[in-house]
Write an enzyme that holds these catalytic residues in place. Structure first.
Site, mmCIF file in Angstrom:
data_model
loop_
_atom_site.group_PDB
_atom_site.id
_atom_site.type_symbol
_atom_site.label_atom_id
_atom_site.label_comp_id
_atom_site.label_asym_id
_atom_site.label_seq_id
_atom_site.Cartn_x
_atom_site.Cartn_y
_atom_site.Cartn_z
ATOM 1 N N ASP A 67 0.882 -1.176 0.000
ATOM 2 C CA ASP A 67 0.000 0.000 0.000
ATOM 3 C C ASP A 67 0.916 1.222 0.000
ATOM 4 O O ASP A 67 1.618 1.476 0.986
ATOM 5 C CB ASP A 67 -0.875 -0.056 1.258
ATOM 6 N N VAL A 68 0.916 1.958 -1.110
ATOM 7 C CA VAL A 68 1.905 3.037 -1.252
ATOM 8 C C VAL A 68 1.709 4.177 -0.253
ATOM 9 O O VAL A 68 2.597 5.018 -0.095
ATOM 10 C CB VAL A 68 1.929 3.617 -2.691
ATOM 11 N N ASN A 94 2.672 5.521 -10.154
ATOM 12 C CA ASN A 94 1.405 5.468 -10.885
ATOM 13 C C ASN A 94 0.169 5.250 -10.015
ATOM 14 O O ASN A 94 -0.921 5.692 -10.367
ATOM 15 C CB ASN A 94 1.502 4.352 -11.936
ATOM 16 N N TYR A 167 -9.478 14.425 -5.853
ATOM 17 C CA TYR A 167 -8.640 13.915 -6.942
ATOM 18 C C TYR A 167 -7.882 15.067 -7.634
ATOM 19 O O TYR A 167 -6.661 14.993 -7.838
ATOM 20 C CB TYR A 167 -9.525 13.176 -7.955
ATOM 21 N N LYS A 171 -3.769 15.827 -7.878
ATOM 22 C CA LYS A 171 -3.014 15.959 -9.127
ATOM 23 C C LYS A 171 -2.332 17.329 -9.209
ATOM 24 O O LYS A 171 -1.216 17.445 -9.717
ATOM 25 C CB LYS A 171 -3.925 15.711 -10.328
HETATM 26 C C1 BGC Z 1 -9.371 10.385 -14.525
HETATM 27 C C2 BGC Z 1 -10.388 9.768 -15.443
HETATM 28 C C3 BGC Z 1 -10.873 10.782 -16.461
HETATM 29 C C4 BGC Z 1 -9.709 11.511 -17.131
HETATM 30 C C5 BGC Z 1 -10.179 12.649 -18.033
HETATM 31 C C6 BGC Z 1 -8.271 11.000 -15.349
HETATM 32 O O1 BGC Z 1 -7.280 11.532 -14.558
HETATM 33 O O2 BGC Z 1 -8.856 9.398 -13.641
HETATM 34 O O3 BGC Z 1 -11.490 9.283 -14.692
HETATM 35 O O4 BGC Z 1 -11.635 10.127 -17.464
HETATM 36 O O5 BGC Z 1 -8.832 12.024 -16.156
HETATM 37 O O6 BGC Z 1 -11.137 13.470 -17.401
#
Ligand code: BGC
Length: 269
Positions: A67-68, A94, A167, A171
């Site tokens: 588990d990273v 990744n 998310y 990123k």
């Molecule tokens: C997400 C995907 C999405 C894509 C483009 C990715 O980083 O994990 O769910 O389809 O970006 O929106």
């Protein structure tokens, strides 16, 4: 065949499915020995299947559960790899996941889970990789660089994404983690870059492509008019890990069919 990564050792996190599995196959085809990381026991069979496919194609490697987001597990995975193969040349950072939610109902658990794997996991793995790269230094028989890290980011390091605040924040964090590490370690001949995939056909975004209506809607966001496949990312990763890209450092490489070209402006604005 010209094998650009012959004899190099690559750890690919989250390689039991999706983009990670695709990158592992591409790196193996380019001559690397691959460590197929998977997160939990339930993913073991999938990881073994990826490894079996790689071995059938003539490649080499092993699987490694870790588990990273857990420091001790990450340290063990790197120690095991160094013990088995002598060193690590390449880290594909990744492993990543989504736990989507409207922001007002997003739980702290959903926030922490995504940040823990997507961002803290990349920190922990990058730190172990860099420690090993610094220990070994440049070995010209292996590569012009002392080591290479690819952070798997996303188009969402620049495109805001409603309903995915955890998310997108992870990123965005990867962008500055990558650039800061690249600045800190270029002097040591360590190359650190990101790949930013757009929509790639994998389990993480199944609902965006598994019906004709969903796919039609998705394609309005992709000027190149096709969904990506893991091999698209694998091909980019091989180049970014090889000495062909030796002067590339601290860059985000978008592999997205033009998703970041603001397609809404094609006939508007
Ligand atoms: C997400 C995907 C999405 C894509 C483009 C990715 O980083 O994990 O769910 O389809 O970006 O929106």
């Amino acid at each position: 065949m010209d094998k650009k990564l012959q004899g190099q050792i690559a750890i690919i996190t989250g390689a039991s499915s999706g983009i990670g599995a695709g990158v592992a196959k591409s790196l193996s085809a380019a001559g690397a020995t691959v460590v197929i990381n998977y997160p939990v026991a339930a993913a073991k069979d999938a990881a073994e299947a990826v490894l079996a496919e790689i071995k059938t194609a003539g490649g080499a490697g092993n699987t490694s559960m870790c588990d990273v987001s857990k420091e001790d597990q990450v340290q063990k995975m790197f120690a095991d790899t160094v013990q088995q193969y002598g060193t690590v040349d390449i880290l594909i950072n990744n492993a990543g996941l989504q736990k989507d939610s409207p922001f007002e109902s997003m739980s702290l658990e959903q926030w922490n889970f995504v940040l823990g794997v997507n961002l803290t996991g990349q920190f922990l793995c990058a730190r172990e990789a860099i420690r090993e790269f610094l220990r070994r230094g440049v070995d010209p028989k292996r590569s012009r660089a002392a080591g290479k890290i690819i952070h798997m980011s996303s188009v969402h390091e620049v495109i805001p994404w409603a309903g995915h605040a955890n998310y997108a924040a992870s990123k965005g964090g990867i962008l500055m983690l990558m650039k800061t590490l690249a600045q800190e370690f270029a002097w040591k001949k360590i190359r650190i870059n990101s790949i930013c995939p757009g929509a790639i056909q994998t389990p993480i975004n199944r609902s965006a492509w598994d019906t004709p209506e969903a796919l039609k809607s998705l394609l309005t966001l992709i000027p190149y008019q096709r969904i990506g496949i893991p091999e698209d990312i694998g091909n980019a990763a091989v180049w970014l890990c090889s000495d062909d890209s030796d002067y590339v450092n601290g860059t985000s490489l978008f592999v997205d069919g033009g998703m970041t070209l603001y397609p809404g402006f094609t006939e508007n604005g």
